[in-house]
Design a protein around this motif. Structure first.
Motif, PDB file in Angstrom:
ATOM      1  N   SER A   1       0.086  32.268 -15.244  1.00 59.52           N
ATOM      2  CA  SER A   1       0.871  32.637 -14.069  1.00 59.52           C
ATOM      3  C   SER A   1       0.041  32.411 -12.810  1.00 59.52           C
ATOM      4  N   ALA A   2       0.750  32.240 -11.691  1.00 57.24           N
ATOM      5  CA  ALA A   2       0.090  32.153 -10.390  1.00 57.24           C
ATOM      6  C   ALA A   2       0.138  33.472  -9.636  1.00 57.24           C
ATOM      7  N   ARG A   3       0.684  34.502 -10.259  1.00 54.77           N
ATOM      8  CA  ARG A   3       0.815  35.809  -9.617  1.00 54.77           C
ATOM      9  C   ARG A   3      -0.168  36.795 -10.246  1.00 54.77           C
ATOM     10  N   GLY A   4      -0.908  37.488  -9.402  1.00 55.45           N
ATOM     11  CA  GLY A   4      -1.925  38.409  -9.893  1.00 55.45           C
ATOM     12  C   GLY A   4      -1.365  39.528 -10.737  1.00 55.45           C
ATOM     13  N   HIS A   5      -0.224  40.101 -10.343  1.00 58.84           N
ATOM     14  CA  HIS A   5       0.308  41.239 -11.112  1.00 58.84           C
ATOM     15  C   HIS A   5       0.814  40.797 -12.482  1.00 58.84           C
ATOM     16  N   VAL A   6       1.243  39.531 -12.598  1.00 50.55           N
ATOM     17  CA  VAL A   6       1.658  39.029 -13.912  1.00 50.55           C
ATOM     18  C   VAL A   6       0.429  38.807 -14.794  1.00 50.55           C
ATOM     19  N   LEU A   7      -0.624  38.256 -14.216  1.00 45.91           N
ATOM     20  CA  LEU A   7      -1.875  38.110 -14.961  1.00 45.91           C
ATOM     21  C   LEU A   7      -2.384  39.469 -15.426  1.00 45.91           C
ATOM     22  N   ASP A   8      -2.241  40.474 -14.578  1.00 46.72           N
ATOM     23  CA  ASP A   8      -2.668  41.819 -14.972  1.00 46.72           C
ATOM     24  C   ASP A   8      -1.830  42.343 -16.141  1.00 46.72           C
ATOM     25  N   ALA A   9      -0.522  42.087 -16.118  1.00 41.54           N
ATOM     26  CA  ALA A   9       0.337  42.543 -17.211  1.00 41.54           C
ATOM     27  C   ALA A   9      -0.059  41.882 -18.531  1.00 41.54           C
ATOM     28  N   LEU A  10      -0.510  40.635 -18.444  1.00 40.18           N
ATOM     29  CA  LEU A  10      -0.939  39.903 -19.634  1.00 40.18           C
ATOM     30  C   LEU A  10      -2.401  40.177 -19.986  1.00 40.18           C
TER      31      LEU A  10
ATOM     32  N   TYR B   1       0.044  44.940 -26.002  1.00 35.65           N
ATOM     33  CA  TYR B   1       1.303  44.822 -25.263  1.00 35.65           C
ATOM     34  C   TYR B   1       2.434  45.509 -26.016  1.00 35.65           C
ATOM     35  N   ALA B   2       2.493  45.288 -27.333  1.00 36.18           N
ATOM     36  CA  ALA B   2       3.521  45.948 -28.143  1.00 36.18           C
ATOM     37  C   ALA B   2       3.361  47.460 -28.112  1.00 36.18           C
ATOM     38  N   ALA B   3       2.116  47.927 -28.109  1.00 40.39           N
ATOM     39  CA  ALA B   3       1.879  49.368 -28.027  1.00 40.39           C
ATOM     40  C   ALA B   3       2.366  49.916 -26.695  1.00 40.39           C
ATOM     41  N   HIS B   4       2.152  49.159 -25.610  1.00 40.60           N
ATOM     42  CA  HIS B   4       2.644  49.588 -24.297  1.00 40.60           C
ATOM     43  C   HIS B   4       4.167  49.655 -24.286  1.00 40.60           C
ATOM     44  N   VAL B   5       4.825  48.698 -24.948  1.00 39.89           N
ATOM     45  CA  VAL B   5       6.287  48.717 -25.040  1.00 39.89           C
ATOM     46  C   VAL B   5       6.741  49.953 -25.809  1.00 39.89           C
ATOM     47  N   ARG B   6       6.075  50.239 -26.904  1.00 39.84           N
ATOM     48  CA  ARG B   6       6.434  51.382 -27.737  1.00 39.84           C
ATOM     49  C   ARG B   6       6.305  52.695 -26.965  1.00 39.84           C
ATOM     50  N   ARG B   7       5.330  52.757 -26.083  1.00 42.21           N
ATOM     51  CA  ARG B   7       5.095  53.991 -25.317  1.00 42.21           C
ATOM     52  C   ARG B   7       5.866  54.026 -24.006  1.00 42.21           C
ATOM     53  N   GLY B   8       6.662  52.982 -23.747  1.00 43.89           N
ATOM     54  CA  GLY B   8       7.466  52.960 -22.534  1.00 43.89           C
ATOM     55  C   GLY B   8       6.733  52.490 -21.297  1.00 43.89           C
ATOM     56  N   ARG B   9       5.522  51.954 -21.451  1.00 36.84           N
ATOM     57  CA  ARG B   9       4.756  51.485 -20.291  1.00 36.84           C
ATOM     58  C   ARG B   9       5.118  50.051 -19.920  1.00 36.84           C
ATOM     59  N   ARG B  10       5.672  49.297 -20.844  1.00 36.72           N
ATOM     60  CA  ARG B  10       6.125  47.931 -20.594  1.00 36.72           C
ATOM     61  C   ARG B  10       7.513  47.766 -21.183  1.00 36.72           C
ATOM     62  N   ARG B  11       8.249  46.791 -20.642  1.00 32.16           N
ATOM     63  CA  ARG B  11       9.568  46.473 -21.158  1.00 32.16           C
ATOM     64  C   ARG B  11       9.579  45.044 -21.694  1.00 32.16           C
ATOM     65  N   ILE B  12      10.438  44.808 -22.687  1.00 33.07           N
ATOM     66  CA  ILE B  12      10.636  43.462 -23.209  1.00 33.07           C
ATOM     67  C   ILE B  12      11.698  42.768 -22.363  1.00 33.07           C
ATOM     68  N   THR B  13      11.421  41.574 -21.925  1.00 33.59           N
ATOM     69  CA  THR B  13      12.339  40.830 -21.070  1.00 33.59           C
ATOM     70  C   THR B  13      13.541  40.349 -21.867  1.00 33.59           C
ATOM     71  N   ASP B  14      14.712  40.489 -21.291  1.00 33.96           N
ATOM     72  CA  ASP B  14      15.969  40.136 -21.934  1.00 33.96           C
ATOM     73  C   ASP B  14      16.040  38.634 -22.237  1.00 33.96           C
ATOM     74  N   ASP B  15      16.692  38.284 -23.344  1.00 31.25           N
ATOM     75  CA  ASP B  15      16.808  36.884 -23.740  1.00 31.25           C
ATOM     76  C   ASP B  15      17.533  36.050 -22.687  1.00 31.25           C
ATOM     77  N   ASP B  16      18.513  36.621 -22.023  1.00 28.33           N
ATOM     78  CA  ASP B  16      19.223  35.873 -20.986  1.00 28.33           C
ATOM     79  C   ASP B  16      18.292  35.515 -19.836  1.00 28.33           C
ATOM     80  N   VAL B  17      17.389  36.434 -19.506  1.00 24.60           N
ATOM     81  CA  VAL B  17      16.408  36.157 -18.443  1.00 24.60           C
ATOM     82  C   VAL B  17      15.460  35.058 -18.898  1.00 24.60           C
ATOM     83  N   LEU B  18      15.016  35.130 -20.145  1.00 26.44           N
ATOM     84  CA  LEU B  18      14.128  34.091 -20.665  1.00 26.44           C
ATOM     85  C   LEU B  18      14.810  32.728 -20.634  1.00 26.44           C
TER      86      LEU B  18
END
Length: 408
Positions: free
Chosen positions: A160-169, A237-254
């Motif tokens: 990514s070219a965005r810092g906050h996206v790099l941080d999420a990854l 990342y999956a652990a963050h999703v399980r704990r509600g800290r991250r969301r999975i992006t919808d297939d339509d958005v992908l």
């Protein structure tokens, strides 16, 4: 967490393959995949077989790796070249140094591995040698040494070219560094340079994704890859999703992000040559990856590496120490293997080759099901009239669903 290996039959200690499988090498290109399992840090979304070495440990591990890789390649030569003349007739067409972060190892260590490939299996004069690199793991001097070691192509993980996206990854490099690395690789004289992007991280907007595409295009690499983020079990990342800290992006958005990638890359002169890959020229195409999709053969070297020759698929032990120990003892490091039947091979060929622009011949018994795919806009009418099934831009993101419909 390391990935789990597939279940399969025991692999022979000498690595031998059935004679019919080896004989198929005369009709397909041969590649070598080298898995370097170490990273400076483990990204939160990664489920690859990777490990973070202790401080100061990497130089010793690199030296051991080169020696063990040479031992596995000598074993490979005994399996793949059982008769005089086989080496000249079946040279290695492509090598892919993946991981992990291969560029963490000293370029001279990677050069030693490439010399082992040439000495055992034989490198074709025009062989493509790709090395995956993290942008922060190289500089102009290191890139020049990689080129001198025999690497012809480099691929940088931009994401990514965005810092906050790099941080999420949980990526370590900062915006702008991948683009600078492309320019440094050009100056070092590589035949081709690629950038890899990932879309769909939590917090990424369409605007963020467009900015990443624009930045990648502006860097003018020879190829650009764009992969949807897959949230794998066992990752942070999956652990963050399980704990509600991250969301999975919808297939339509992908799907929308994929369409935007194809639109902007095509407008900039990049042509798709596989579902997630675009190149400006034929020279920019990664020939090693094409080998996978077109049914070639490859030997995987390193911990957890997978191989395929003539319908036989096998995989190495995961842990580096177990891999070292097997080769030190003169044994194959394969943990297991499977032999595919004719129907399984046909299905696998359909699943991989439909990912390419030319598509596939209409599978036996599937002609009656193609019209509904045409009506849905998922396959190309001109290809259908020529007796083939080729995906449209709308069909590419749902390629697996198209395959399932064809084989029902």
């Amino acid at each position: 967490m390391s990935p789990r290996l597939p279940e399969g039959a025991p692999a022979p200690a000498d690595g031998r393959l059935p004679a019919p499988a080896v004989a198929e090498l005369d009709g397909v290109p041969l590649g070598v995949y080298v898995h370097v399992p170490w990273c400076a840090a483990r990204c939160g979304y990664c489920d690859f077989n990777t490990y973070v070495p202790r401080q100061g440990e990497l130089p010793r591990l690199g030296e051991r790796f080169a020696v063990a890789a040479g031992a596995e390649l000598r074993l490979a030569a005994g399996v793949l070249h059982p008769a005089p003349g086989d080496r000249a007739r079946r040279p290695v067409r492509t090598v892919f140094l993946g991981g992990g972060t291969p560029s963490l190892l000293e370029p001279e260590v990677l050069g030693a591995v490439l010399r082992h490939v040439d000495a055992t299996l034989g490198l074709a004069p025009d062989a493509e040698v790709t090395c995956e690199c993290n942008p922060e793991s190289v500089d102009p001097g290191r890139l020049a040494r990689l080129r001198a070691a025999g690497v012809t192509r480099v691929s940088f993980g931009m994401q990514s070219a965005r810092g906050h996206v790099l941080d999420a990854l949980e990526r370590r490099h900062r915006p702008g560094r991948p683009e600078a690395a492309v320019a440094e690789a050009r100056a070092a004289g590589f035949d081709a340079v690629g950038l890899d992007l990932i879309y769909g991280a939590d917090g990424e907007t369409d605007e963020d994704w467009g900015a990443s595409l624009d930045a990648a295009i502006a860097a003018q690499p020879d190829s650009i890859s764009a992969y949807a983020l897959t949230v794998e079990a066992g990752t942070r990342y999956a652990a963050h999703v399980r704990r509600g800290r991250r969301r999975i992006t919808d297939d339509d958005v992908l799907g929308r992000r994929y369409a935007l990638a194809d639109e902007r890359l095509s407008a900039a002169g990049y042509r798709w040559y596989e579902l997630s890959n675009w190149a400006r020229t034929p020279q920019g195409v990664c020939r090693h990856n094409v080998l996978y999709w077109e049914g070639g053969a490859w030997w995987g070297v390193g911990p957890g590496a997978h191989s395929h020759v003539g319908g036989v698929r096998w995989w190495n032990v995961l842990r580096p120490e177990a891999w070292f120990a097997a080769l030190d003892a003169g044994r194959s490091p394969a943990a297991g293997r499977e032999t595919l039947g004719a129907d399984e091979r046909a299905l696998e060929a359909l699943m991989t080759r439909i990912r390419r622009p030319d598509g596939v011949p209409v599978p036996d018994g599937a002609a009656g099901r193609v019209p509904e795919l045409l009506d849905a806009g998922l396959v190309d009418p001109a290809a259908w009239r020529a007796g083939r099934v080729a995906l449209t831009p709308a069909g590419r993101p749902v390629a697996d669903a198209v395959v399932r419909r064809l084989v029902v």
